[in-house]
Scaffold this active site. Structure first.
Site, PDB file in Angstrom:
ATOM      1  CB  SER A  13      -0.961  -0.040   1.191  1.00  0.00           C
ATOM      2  OG  SER A  13      -2.061   0.812   0.980  1.00  0.00           O
ATOM      3  CG  ASP A  40      -4.813  -1.818   1.028  1.00  0.00           C
ATOM      4  OD1 ASP A  40      -3.578  -1.904   0.930  1.00  0.00           O
ATOM      5  OD2 ASP A  40      -5.383  -1.314   1.998  1.00  0.00           O
TER       6      ASP A  40
END
Length: 331
Positions: free
Chosen positions: A98, A210
């Site tokens: 991320s 993510d």
């Protein structure tokens, strides 16, 4: 007469025409915006992929830096790198998830700690965040992809000076995927695509989201890549809750992701958890404070890191000496 021309001829006055024109313009705008929100399938030869991992081996200790997810708290990663570099700790392997993937990619691409800090201080949210009106999220993600690729001279993951990998999550089955080949910016974009905020990019027919959902701090990937010593940096809200205690940590303990985070961190040699300012996911207002917090936490961890590296170095020297002794005896 064409159907659309018949409609125009039937409009009785200029006021009605202007109203009709405004409606048509609005419909065109909606259609174009909706099309802009539809993700493209990236399936070219440079599309990111998860190739078989070949562990890096060396007679000296192999050091890895694993940078975790945490939105704008990820600016703290820059401070940690600054402290490590000043202390003479230079990783062979850099992995990220991320927001950690963004910093990890730039660092693996050869940017120094000072260059990272300068970039972080001067960057504005508009350089990374491209909002859209329609689609499965509010942020397209192309700006982030282009920013990373531009900073790295459009080099693929395998072309970066340091060994690098990105943790992402395959949306279809929530499987953990480690991208270690192909388009660096697109891989980072996939890793940073927070569901319902970013439009998930499509890579080889699969949507990716993510990386922090399945690998909050990608220590496992660092180990697989051959790391003897893994330095993990946790900037998650769960890590902050653990530091601060109270109701936030009670809430964190009810989340399955805390167990996943703990599982990753348990495999690290040193875990750095800076004390960070409270900040929203895309809030850049506290970046200077968080960079400073990361640097302070990195400095505090240096003695432990050096001790771990030296311990591994001694073990490797002993194994080499033993191997040499056995080889000499067999002649």
């Amino acid at each position: 007469m064409a159907p659309w021309l018949s409609v125009l001829v039937s409009i009785p006055d200029n006021g009605a025409f202007m109203k009709f024109h405004s409606v048509i313009a609005a419909l065109l705008l909606v259609t174009l915006a909706a099309c802009a929100g539809v993700p493209v399938n990236h399936d070219g030869p440079d599309a990111p992929r998860a190739a078989a991992i070949v562990p890096f081996r060396a007679e000296r200790p192999v050091v890895a830096l694993a940078l975790g997810s945490g939105g704008a708290r990820g600016f703290a990663h820059v401070g940690v790198i600054k402290a490590l570099e000043a202390g003479g700790v230079v990783p062979d392997i850099v992995v990220g998830a991320s927001s950690g993937a963004i910093v990890a990619a730039l660092y693996a691409g050869g940017l120094s700690a000072d260059e990272l800090e300068e970039l972080a201080v001067n960057i504005d949210k508009g350089s990374l965040v491209d909002f859209v009106l329609f689609g499965s999220g509010w942020v397209r993600g192309e700006a982030l992809q282009d920013f990373v690729n531009g900073a790295l001279g459009n080099r693929a993951i395998e072309q970066l000076p340091r060994r690098f990998a990105v943790a992402a999550t395959r949306a279809r089955d929530n499987a953990r995927v480690t991208f270690n080949r192909g388009n660096t910016g697109l891989a980072v974009r996939a890793s940073a695509s927070v569901p319902n905020l970013f439009i998930a990019p499509v890579i080889r027919g699969e949507e990716y989201i993510d990386g922090g959902l399945t690998s909050p701090v990608p220590v496992a990937a660092a180990r697989a890549m051959g790391a003897d010593v893994v330095i993990a940096v946790d900037v998650s809200w769960m890590g902050q809750a653990r530091l601060n205690g109270g109701g936030d940590y009670e809430r964190a303990q009810r989340r399955p992701r805390l167990a996943l985070l703990d599982e990753e961190l348990a495999r690290a040699d040193v875990v750095i958890t800076p004390a960070l300012a409270r900040t929203r996911l895309l809030d850049f207002d506290s970046k200077l404070e968080n960079i400073a917090a990361g640097e302070a936490a990195g400095q505090e961890a240096l003695a432990d890191i050096r001790e771990r590296i030296e311990r591994v170095a001694q073990a490797k020297r002993q194994r080499l000496a033993e191997s040499a002794r056995i080889a000499a005896g067999s002649r």
